[in-house]
Design an enzyme around this catalytic site. Structure first.
Site, mmCIF file in Angstrom:
data_model
loop_
_atom_site.group_PDB
_atom_site.id
_atom_site.type_symbol
_atom_site.label_atom_id
_atom_site.label_comp_id
_atom_site.label_asym_id
_atom_site.label_seq_id
_atom_site.Cartn_x
_atom_site.Cartn_y
_atom_site.Cartn_z
ATOM 1 N N ARG A 1 119.942 30.247 35.548
ATOM 2 C CA ARG A 1 120.502 31.458 36.150
ATOM 3 C C ARG A 1 119.849 31.707 37.515
ATOM 4 O O ARG A 1 118.850 31.070 37.850
ATOM 5 C CB ARG A 1 120.181 32.666 35.267
ATOM 6 C CG ARG A 1 118.671 32.846 35.104
ATOM 7 C CD ARG A 1 118.260 34.116 34.399
ATOM 8 N NE ARG A 1 116.826 34.322 34.481
ATOM 9 C CZ ARG A 1 115.906 33.793 33.697
ATOM 10 N NH1 ARG A 1 116.279 32.982 32.710
ATOM 11 N NH2 ARG A 1 114.625 34.043 33.865
ATOM 12 N N ASN B 1 115.437 27.491 33.707
ATOM 13 C CA ASN B 1 116.244 28.708 33.711
ATOM 14 C C ASN B 1 117.564 28.416 34.407
ATOM 15 O O ASN B 1 117.582 28.012 35.568
ATOM 16 C CB ASN B 1 115.516 29.835 34.430
ATOM 17 C CG ASN B 1 114.193 30.144 33.766
ATOM 18 O OD1 ASN B 1 114.090 30.181 32.536
ATOM 19 N ND2 ASN B 1 113.162 30.348 34.554
ATOM 20 N N VAL C 1 115.299 37.009 39.091
ATOM 21 C CA VAL C 1 114.893 38.268 39.730
ATOM 22 C C VAL C 1 114.195 37.983 41.063
ATOM 23 O O VAL C 1 114.471 38.606 42.083
ATOM 24 C CB VAL C 1 113.941 39.072 38.812
ATOM 25 C CG1 VAL C 1 113.425 40.326 39.516
ATOM 26 C CG2 VAL C 1 114.620 39.445 37.501
ATOM 27 N N LYS D 1 114.540 24.990 23.530
ATOM 28 C CA LYS D 1 113.365 24.583 24.312
ATOM 29 C C LYS D 1 112.856 23.192 23.960
ATOM 30 O O LYS D 1 112.300 22.505 24.824
ATOM 31 C CB LYS D 1 112.248 25.625 24.157
ATOM 32 C CG LYS D 1 112.659 27.062 24.530
ATOM 33 C CD LYS D 1 113.268 27.165 25.919
ATOM 34 C CE LYS D 1 113.999 28.490 26.122
ATOM 35 N NZ LYS D 1 114.799 28.512 27.357
ATOM 36 N N ARG E 1 107.661 44.010 41.937
ATOM 37 C CA ARG E 1 108.703 44.633 41.118
ATOM 38 C C ARG E 1 108.342 46.102 40.900
ATOM 39 O O ARG E 1 107.296 46.410 40.304
ATOM 40 C CB ARG E 1 108.823 43.935 39.766
ATOM 41 C CG ARG E 1 109.286 42.511 39.877
ATOM 42 C CD ARG E 1 109.706 42.010 38.525
ATOM 43 N NE ARG E 1 109.928 40.582 38.561
ATOM 44 C CZ ARG E 1 110.480 39.881 37.579
ATOM 45 N NH1 ARG E 1 110.864 40.511 36.469
ATOM 46 N NH2 ARG E 1 110.644 38.586 37.674
ATOM 47 N N HIS F 1 101.579 29.786 36.618
ATOM 48 C CA HIS F 1 103.022 29.611 36.418
ATOM 49 C C HIS F 1 103.648 29.376 37.780
ATOM 50 O O HIS F 1 103.666 30.280 38.609
ATOM 51 C CB HIS F 1 103.607 30.865 35.742
ATOM 52 C CG HIS F 1 105.105 30.884 35.648
ATOM 53 N ND1 HIS F 1 105.784 31.507 34.632
ATOM 54 C CD2 HIS F 1 106.058 30.365 36.442
ATOM 55 C CE1 HIS F 1 107.083 31.357 34.819
ATOM 56 N NE2 HIS F 1 107.271 30.681 35.916
ATOM 57 N N GLY G 1 107.741 34.013 25.640
ATOM 58 C CA GLY G 1 106.568 34.383 24.851
ATOM 59 C C GLY G 1 106.799 34.756 23.402
ATOM 60 O O GLY G 1 105.866 34.743 22.610
HETATM 61 C C1 MV4 Z 1 102.086 27.525 27.343
HETATM 62 C C2 MV4 Z 1 100.826 28.029 27.718
HETATM 63 C C3 MV4 Z 1 99.735 27.210 27.563
HETATM 64 N N1 MV4 Z 1 99.886 25.954 27.029
HETATM 65 N N2 MV4 Z 1 102.171 26.279 26.822
HETATM 66 C C4 MV4 Z 1 104.586 31.534 27.905
HETATM 67 C C5 MV4 Z 1 106.060 31.750 27.912
HETATM 68 C C6 MV4 Z 1 106.696 30.429 28.047
HETATM 69 N N3 MV4 Z 1 107.494 30.367 29.250
HETATM 70 C C7 MV4 Z 1 105.590 29.424 28.071
HETATM 71 N N4 MV4 Z 1 104.353 30.149 28.012
HETATM 72 C C8 MV4 Z 1 103.160 29.504 27.953
HETATM 73 N N5 MV4 Z 1 103.204 28.247 27.453
HETATM 74 C C9 MV4 Z 1 101.100 25.529 26.674
HETATM 75 N N6 MV4 Z 1 101.217 24.303 26.170
HETATM 76 C C10 MV4 Z 1 100.779 29.315 28.243
HETATM 77 C C11 MV4 Z 1 101.928 30.064 28.350
HETATM 78 C C12 MV4 Z 1 101.758 31.374 28.879
HETATM 79 C C13 MV4 Z 1 102.324 31.755 30.084
HETATM 80 C C14 MV4 Z 1 103.116 30.901 30.831
HETATM 81 C C15 MV4 Z 1 103.676 31.312 32.014
HETATM 82 C C16 MV4 Z 1 103.457 32.595 32.467
HETATM 83 C C17 MV4 Z 1 102.675 33.455 31.743
HETATM 84 C C18 MV4 Z 1 102.100 33.057 30.548
HETATM 85 C C19 MV4 Z 1 101.306 33.945 29.845
HETATM 86 C C20 MV4 Z 1 100.764 33.572 28.677
HETATM 87 C C21 MV4 Z 1 100.998 32.283 28.187
#
Ligand code: MV4
Length: 463
Positions: free
Chosen positions: A292, A290, A295, A116, A338, A208, A165
């Site tokens: 791939r 990603n 889903v 990452k 889902r 997201h 996560g």
């Molecule tokens: C973060 C964030 C807030 N600030 N990075 C969660 C998994 C990974 N894909 C990145 N994630 C996050 N990174 C910063 N700098 C919050 C999350 C995050 C999150 C991101 C996408 C979808 C759901 C989430 C749930 C909790 C935290």
């Protein structure tokens, strides 16, 4: 074009890939564990090969067994689906060595995006903005503290080998950094065999949003807009939609162009996704790529009218993409729920077992991607996803009405499913207004749980 594709997966995605192959005249080989001898993918493929016992590590993750099955059946390509070996660079390399095409990007790109910190640095070079933070990994707790003081608290510590996560810690002040650093590092080491961490400014209430990409072997890359994936719980997405209720044409073009630039920079070939966090001021930041098919790919297929699996296969076979960016625009609105074999009022505890009664939803604008059938036994060994209910309609409000109607028609008995949860979530004012972020589900969980229980006892009395 390939003559025969081996599908190194199970469940709905294996069936989805078999369907695409049949429509383009490619023969299919299913691989299955002893548990899946009567599963849909085993039955509907042209040929099937047993690759091991029920446990994934001994079957669907068994690289040697899968490649032997490909050799024996004369398959010229392997489609990994999602999960299992889909983002395993070593497996992609082994396919290459055996002279079998891995349907996905190169092993090098998979590896690069799997780390990452490397992914973030690479994307920064390409001009894809990331969250302010450390330049790659931090070597020590002291270095993490130095970065945190520079960018200001709160910060988030992330495992380089992580994603989804695990190995993540939010740090709100100087005093708690030491403990969080050790916890995150230990968790990353135990979970991924790599303790390395990097630091980012913590974005409080992000959405997201991810951009779907297609790139071919000729350097053509297009984007197919965004998917809104903020409705998730503990990093498991539950509802996805396209387009996002907060992304307009201008922002879509901005995010899409940036994502295409990133994909071109790494010479990306295949279907792929760039995940962004979007803050409340519409600033977006690179999270992960990603490598791939995902889903939630069907919501993009519905609004863009593109079969992503067929495109992925054609690209892997060396064909030049016919799709042009100027011809790609979203039409209407699509939402996916889902349906998991889980008990939503019991912390989403897995609920394997026999499906004793089954009725699918149907009618205009409904798509169900599933491998289940009446009297099918959901095994306890694998992912709990048993179906995806996807609706398409002219706009978001009609899509929600259609979804409500379809969830009501879709009856699965004998096991607990997430269907009642979806019924409640899509009726909340926040969901209807499109006013939610990644924390929405945890905030409303207790209330939704009560509503499901009330509704269940009401139905009980009616009977
Ligand atoms: C973060 C964030 C807030 N600030 N990075 C969660 C998994 C990974 N894909 C990145 N994630 C996050 N990174 C910063 N700098 C919050 C999350 C995050 C999150 C991101 C996408 C979808 C759901 C989430 C749930 C909790 C935290």
């Amino acid at each position: 074009m390939f003559k025969k594709i081996l599908i190194a997966n199970r469940g709905e995605i294996a069936l989805r890939i078999i369907r695409a192959c049949k429509e383009i005249g490619v023969k299919t080989v299913a691989v299955y564990s002893t548990q899946d001898a009567t599963a849909s993918h085993t039955i509907f493929a042209d040929e099937s090969v047993c690759i091991g016992p029920p446990e994934s590590t001994k079957s669907y993750l068994n690289k040697a067994s899968i490649l032997s099955a490909a050799e024996i059946t004369g398959a010229d390509a392997v489609h990994p689906g999602y999960g299992f070996l889909a983002e395993n660079a070593e497996f992609a390399e082994m396919c290459d060595t055996c002279g079998i095409t891995f349907i996905g990007p190169s092993a090098d790109v998979i590896r690069k995006m799997g780390d990452k910190a490397v992914a973030k640095t690479t994307m920064k070079k390409a001009g894809v903005p990331g969250v302010p933070g450390s330049d790659g990994i931090v070597e020590s707790e002291e270095e993490a503290m130095k970065v945190a003081k520079e960018i200001g608290f709160p910060v988030i510590l992330k495992a380089v080998a992580g994603g989804g996560g695990k190995g993540m810690r939010i740090v709100r002040d100087e005093q708690s950094l030491s403990n969080s650093y050790m916890m995150a590092s230990a968790e990353a080491d135990a979970g991924f065999g790599n303790p390395d961490l990097y630091v980012e400014k913590y974005i409080e209430s992000p959405r997201h949003i991810e951009i779907q990409l297609l790139g071919d072997k000729f350097g053509n890359v297009v984007h197919l807009g965004e998917r809104e994936c903020s409705i998730q719980r503990r990093h498991q997405k539950l509802i996805e939609e396209a387009p996002s209720p907060v992304v307009d044409e201008k922002l879509r073009k901005k995010m899409g162009d940036v994502a295409v630039k990133g994909a071109k920079f790494v010479k990306y070939e295949s279907a792929g996704t760039i995940e962004f966090l979007l803050d409340s001021s519409n600033n977006f930041y690179f999270m992960e790529m990603n490598t791939r098919i995902q889903v939630e790919h069907p919501v993009t297929e519905m609004v863009y009218g593109v079969d992503l699996i067929k495109e992925q296969i054609r690209i892997a076979a060396g064909e030049e993409m016919k799709i042009r960016q100027k011809d790609l625009y979203p039409r209407g609105h699509s939402i996916e729920c889902r349906i998991n074999a889980e008990d939503p009022v019991n912390n989403f505890m897995p609920s394997p077992g026999e499906i004793t009664s089954l009725h699918f939803a149907g009618g205009p604008g409904i798509r169900i991607d599933t491998h289940i059938y009446n009297s099918y036994r959901v095994p306890p060994f694998y992912d709990s996803l048993i179906a995806k209910l996807i609706v398409h309609a002219r706009n978001r409000s009609e899509a929600i009405n259609r979804l409500k109607r379809a969830l009501h028609e879709f009856v699965i008995e004998g096991i607990k499913t997430t269907t009642p949860f979806h019924q409640q979530v899509i009726q909340t004012p926040e969901f209807v207004e499109g006013d939610f972020d990644t924390h929405f589900l945890e905030k409303i969980y207790d209330k939704i749980k009560e509503q499901i229980e009330t509704e269940e006892s009401r139905l009980e009395i009616k009977r």
